[in-house]
Scaffold this motif. Structure first.
Motif, PDB file in Angstrom:
ATOM      1  N   PHE A 193      -0.502  -3.145  -5.210  1.00  0.00           N
ATOM      2  CA  PHE A 193       0.804  -3.357  -4.556  1.00  0.00           C
ATOM      3  C   PHE A 193       0.938  -2.430  -3.348  1.00  0.00           C
ATOM      4  CE2 PHE A 193       5.169  -1.741  -4.140  1.00  0.00           C
ATOM      5  CZ  PHE A 193       5.853  -2.913  -3.852  1.00  0.00           C
TER       6      PHE A 193
ATOM      7  N   ILE B 220       0.516  -3.628   5.748  1.00  0.00           N
ATOM      8  CA  ILE B 220       1.539  -4.177   6.659  1.00  0.00           C
ATOM      9  C   ILE B 220       1.938  -3.147   7.709  1.00  0.00           C
ATOM     10  CG2 ILE B 220       3.961  -4.973   6.770  1.00  0.00           C
ATOM     11  CD1 ILE B 220       3.487  -6.080   3.854  1.00  0.00           C
ATOM     12  N   PHE B 221       2.035  -1.886   7.294  1.00  0.00           N
ATOM     13  CA  PHE B 221       2.543  -0.842   8.198  1.00  0.00           C
ATOM     14  C   PHE B 221       1.430   0.012   8.818  1.00  0.00           C
ATOM     15  CE2 PHE B 221       6.259  -1.868   5.648  1.00  0.00           C
ATOM     16  CZ  PHE B 221       7.259  -1.909   6.609  1.00  0.00           C
TER      17      PHE B 221
ATOM     18  N   ILE C 223       1.313  -3.169   0.846  1.00  0.00           N
ATOM     19  CA  ILE C 223       2.416  -2.678   1.681  1.00  0.00           C
ATOM     20  C   ILE C 223       1.883  -1.812   2.829  1.00  0.00           C
ATOM     21  CG2 ILE C 223       4.563  -1.332   1.710  1.00  0.00           C
ATOM     22  CD1 ILE C 223       4.652  -4.006   0.086  1.00  0.00           C
ATOM     23  N   PHE C 224       0.949  -0.916   2.515  1.00  0.00           N
ATOM     24  CA  PHE C 224       0.426  -0.014   3.556  1.00  0.00           C
ATOM     25  C   PHE C 224      -0.334  -0.791   4.637  1.00  0.00           C
ATOM     26  CE2 PHE C 224       0.487   3.613   0.246  1.00  0.00           C
ATOM     27  CZ  PHE C 224       1.796   3.928   0.600  1.00  0.00           C
TER      28      PHE C 224
ATOM     29  N   PHE D 294       5.074   3.477  -5.828  1.00  0.00           N
ATOM     30  CA  PHE D 294       4.354   4.100  -4.719  1.00  0.00           C
ATOM     31  C   PHE D 294       3.591   5.363  -5.150  1.00  0.00           C
ATOM     32  CE2 PHE D 294       6.999   1.226  -2.333  1.00  0.00           C
ATOM     33  CZ  PHE D 294       6.187   0.870  -1.270  1.00  0.00           C
TER      34      PHE D 294
END
Lengths: 84, 180
Positions: free
Chosen positions: A75, A82-83, A79-80, A67
């Motif tokens: 990657f 998704i949120f 992920i970000f 991260f």
């Protein structure tokens, strides 16, 4: 094979039949040896707890890198997203 | 593709395996957690716990799941989510293989004893956990800890085991409590 090695093999079920019989007889007749078995078994639990602690630290360290480092930006973007 | 721990252990560091598992599996776990109303922090916590369980099971039982490592890691993560947020009254059936991956809680080691041993015998604990928990062989242990060879590493391993055992004994005889 010394006592420590004998106990180790017993705990990990790696004794041959002959040594297994010897071990069982010794446990019945030698109270001090029986205590050593108990303490060595506890020592393995402590080693396991330490190993888990190291593993968790390593996982957190890897996660922090995923991260933060530039090479993992795809990657992170996944992920970000998704949120968001 | 997710690396198979047993096959790649000699070629990859554990760190590399963790990175591959994150890249292959964490996005799906994060999607699931988000869908269930959780945060990124929740997803991270769940996945960390899942990885600890997963590695431990691999080390103890050389478990190779039929449907792939990623599939089972996701299964563990979902189970942990439902366990953590049980109050939401949701449940998920576990396949037999996933349920076998879930380990029983360890006996509670006194944090005071572990702390004491990490202060007084950290090198020994590191060596022993590298052997028993990481399952490095004696050649790898010798390289990591700077021993001249496998015989020297083996001798040191037993010295360390006796040192930790004696520390446990001393605490027990001094009536220290081992359990929290």
């Amino acid at each position: 094979m010394n006592e420590t090695q004998l106990i180790e093999k017993y705990l990990f079920k790696r004794l041959n039949v002959e040594d297994q019989l010897f071990m069982e007889a010794k446990l019945l007749t030698d109270p001090e040896f029986k205590c050593k078995l108990k303490w060595q078994s506890r020592a393995h639990e402590i080693v396991k707890a330490h190993g888990q602690k190291i593993l968790r630290q390593e996982i957190i360290s890897v996660e922090n890198r995923l991260f933060s480092e530039l090479r993992f930006q795809n990657f992170r973007a996944t992920i970000f997203k998704i949120f968001k | 593709m997710v690396m198979i721990i047993e096959e790649k252990k000699q070629l990859n560091t554990r760190e590399t395996i963790i990175i591959e598992l994150y890249k292959a599996t964490f996005p799906e776990v994060a999607s699931f957690v988000h869908k269930m109303g959780g945060s990124l922090a929740d997803a991270k916590d769940i996945f960390q716990d899942a990885l600890v369980i997963y590695f431990q099971k691999n080390l103890e039982h050389n478990f190779v799941p039929e449907r792939g490592h990623s599939h089972y890691l996701k299964g563990i993560s979902k189970h942990l989510w439902y366990k953590k947020f049980r109050t939401r009254k949701q449940n998920v059936p576990l396949t037999k293989e996933i349920s076998t991956l879930l380990v029983e809680e360890d006996p509670k080691i006194s944090s005071r004893l572990l702390y004491f041993l990490e202060l007084s015998g950290k090198r020994c604990l590191d060596l022993l956990s590298a052997f028993y928990y990481e399952q490095l062989n004696m050649k790898e242990i010798a390289q990591r800890f700077g021993f001249s060879g496998e015989r020297s590493a083996t001798a040191q391993k037993y010295k360390c085991l006796e040192k930790i055992r004696n520390a446990v004994r001393d605490h027990e005889l001094n009536k220290e409590d081992f359990y929290e």
